[in-house]
Design a protein around this motif. Sequence first.
Motif, PDB file in Angstrom:
ATOM      1  N   GLU A 175       4.039   3.972  -1.309  1.00 60.96           N
ATOM      2  CA  GLU A 175       4.555   4.627  -2.510  1.00 60.96           C
ATOM      3  C   GLU A 175       6.028   4.247  -2.638  1.00 60.96           C
ATOM      4  N   ARG A 195       0.816  -1.216   0.000  1.00 65.40           N
ATOM      5  CA  ARG A 195       0.000   0.000   0.000  1.00 65.40           C
ATOM      6  C   ARG A 195       0.852   1.270   0.000  1.00 65.40           C
ATOM      7  N   TYR A 241      -3.767  -2.095  -4.935  1.00 63.46           N
ATOM      8  CA  TYR A 241      -3.768  -1.167  -3.809  1.00 63.46           C
ATOM      9  C   TYR A 241      -3.640   0.296  -4.254  1.00 63.46           C
ATOM     10  N   SER A 242      -3.810   0.552  -5.540  1.00 59.74           N
ATOM     11  CA  SER A 242      -3.592   1.905  -6.058  1.00 59.74           C
ATOM     12  C   SER A 242      -4.547   2.933  -5.451  1.00 59.74           C
ATOM     13  N   GLU A 243      -5.756   2.520  -5.129  1.00 63.33           N
ATOM     14  CA  GLU A 243      -6.701   3.462  -4.519  1.00 63.33           C
ATOM     15  C   GLU A 243      -6.369   3.740  -3.058  1.00 63.33           C
ATOM     16  N   GLU A 244      -5.436   2.970  -2.504  1.00 64.26           N
ATOM     17  CA  GLU A 244      -5.010   3.167  -1.118  1.00 64.26           C
ATOM     18  C   GLU A 244      -3.655   3.882  -1.047  1.00 64.26           C
ATOM     19  N   GLY A 245      -3.183   4.393  -2.172  1.00 65.10           N
ATOM     20  CA  GLY A 245      -1.942   5.159  -2.193  1.00 65.10           C
ATOM     21  C   GLY A 245      -0.742   4.456  -2.777  1.00 65.10           C
ATOM     22  N   ASP A 253       1.954   3.239  -5.265  1.00 64.81           N
ATOM     23  CA  ASP A 253       2.436   3.845  -6.503  1.00 64.81           C
ATOM     24  C   ASP A 253       3.894   3.440  -6.705  1.00 64.81           C
TER      25      ASP A 253
END
Length: 172
Positions: free
Chosen positions: A35, A33, A115-119, A121
């Motif tokens: 970046e 989750r 998990y992109s919607e949870e940050g 990246d």
Amino acid sequence: MTESFMFYNLSEGGMNFQRVMERLKAFMCADPRSEYVLSIGTDSHVHHKETKFITAIHLHRVGKGAWGCLKNMIIPRAIQSLHEKISTETALSQELAYIFTSQYLGELSDILIPYSEEGADLTFEIHLDIGRKGLTKDLIQEMTGRIQAMGIEAKIKPDSYTAFGYANRFTK
């Protein structure tokens, strides 16, 4: 191509590229989750009869640590030309970056996509050991242009920590 690459870090030596990928994936899977910034950078040091190049792979879990490894290359002569030295550093980083973009970057991104919607990246960068101060300032446009032509973001000093910080520690 990757079969001849051997990597090491402070805790493990003799890693082939497949082992490096396993380590990168495991590091990302431990916190999917987050970046991440995956960067490649090369630094060099001219010795009396050789020039030692260190290319680093650095995976930064932003605000939460990092994992990295290094690859050595030695040219059996002292490179006197700054342009040749920086151009070789850039080419070594490009070579490794090409392997990631052509084959492996998708595998790393796939870990984070759920998990992109949870940050989650992943940013991919090449870090160059050049900057706006000193003799290397005249090389910025040429070297960053080579990286940007690959579709990769180029970072220079003071933002190119993988080259001037991590790789640099192991060139001496």
